[in-house]
Design an enzyme around this catalytic site. Structure first.
Site: not given
Length: 360
Positions: A83, A183, A185-188
């Site tokens: 990371k 949430g 967002g894009k994934v949700g």
């Protein structure tokens, strides 16, 4: 440019390599942490964030790189854990020269670390970084990449949820179940679509009015509540944290009415011991780093030359991995989070050992 590398230290926590990078002209300050290359080069995103202190940035990158080693191991990838963090406000200091300087540092590691997107970095940034290094994934479609990794992240979470449903209710479907998604967002958003298609009843929340407006228009059958606190105390079967980390804490878990927790957010357990509190309450928890691995599977596929169907097939196997972990947890009498760690460590040890067989 300056590079300061360390392989040991009181905070390194078993990491193979921690590299501090600085380029004064562009204002770049970055840390690259490689936890393990037992299975292959470390793969993990670059987080661009205005940490309060260097110590905070270091703690985050060490924690995240270790998590990536376990995630990649359980995703069946021949990749280790790494990371990176860039210390600073991306809205204030992100520039092409800074990103390219960072790319030079990634290149200097000679393939020990592959980077990708994370908080504060995007596909367009990876394209810039790639002008200085070969070791970049998560690139744009125009440059041979996979583009938005949220597509397969959501697909993988849905597969993990199906496995948890089978374990809890003996059927791998969410049809007839009420799922709370925190949430959008894009994934949700993608996850809500899969749940609706599967016949689930969905209740959701988000801090963004734009996200709420989207779900009202796209999926009017979805119920909305004011905030995550209201969602947790709702009459739901499954709780899906898909926003910030630390969603499962000493306040949330006692109030939770769901009997299953499966979500896309990273680092959902607020502190060690919460997994046991969940287990003691009879709540089945599918470890976040297992079910949300679809994104890393997607970007890892770019290393071979991206093929969406191949990557989706690999992400679909998150169902099998989740089921294996839940069964192992029952067999060994431990929480699923502990079982997942054990399985990841076993693969890193057993497969990593093969590196000791030297080839001509």
């Amino acid at each position: 440019m300056d590079v300061f590398a360390s392989t040991e230290g009181p905070e390194s926590d078993g990491h193979e390599q921690v590299v501090f990078c600085q380029d004064k002209q562009t204002g770049l300050k970055a840390i690259i942490a490689i936890y393990s290359t037992a299975l292959g080069p470390g793969l993990g995103g670059t987080r661009f964030y205005p940490y309060a202190t260097e110590a905070e940035a270091l703690h985050d990158v060490l924690d995240l790189s270790r998590g990536m080693a376990y995630k990649n191991a359980l995703a069946g990838l021949d990749l280790g854990g790494g990371k990176a963090v860039i210390w600073g406000d991306p809205e204030q200091i992100k520039t092409e020269p800074l990103l390219r300087a960072y790319g030079r540092f990634v290149e200097s590691l000679n393939g020990r670390y592959y980077t990708a997107c994370d908080v504060g970095t995007y596909v367009a940034d990876m394209d810039v970084i790639a002008r200085e290094t070969r070791y970049v994934t998560g690139r744009s479609v125009e440059h041979g990449g996979a583009g938005d990794s949220s597509v397969l992240t959501a697909w993988g979470v849905f597969q993990g949820m199906r496995a948890a449903a089978e374990h809890a209710w003996c059927s791998p479907t969410l049809a007839g179940r009420r799922v709370g998604v925190a949430g959008l967002g894009k994934v949700g958003k993608h996850l809500v679509g899969h749940l609706v298609d599967d016949g689930a009843s969905v209740v959701a929340t988000d801090v963004s009015e734009a996200a709420l407006a989207w779900v009202r228009q796209t999926h009017p059958q979805v119920d909305l509540v004011s905030d995550a606190t209201a969602l947790v105390s709702s009459d739901i079967d499954v709780y899906a944290p898909c926003a910030l980390g630390g969603a499962l804490d000493d306040t949330t878990v006692p109030a939770l009415r769901a009997s299953v927790v499966v979500g896309a957010a990273n680092n959902q357990l607020a502190h060690p011991g919460i997994e046991k509190v969940l287990a003691d309450r009879g709540i089945l928890y599918a470890p976040d780093y297992v079910v949300n691995a679809g994104g890393v599977i997607q970007v890892a596929d770019e290393i071979e030359g991206f093929n969406f169907e191949r990557a989706k097939l690999r992400a679909t196997r998150i169902y099998d991995t989740t089921r294996q972990i839940l069964r192992l947890a029952d067999a060994e009498g431990v929480p699923p989070a502990v079982a997942a760690d054990r399985l990841a460590e076993r693969r890193m040890a057993e497969v990593g050992r093969l590196r000791s067989i030297h080839l001509r």
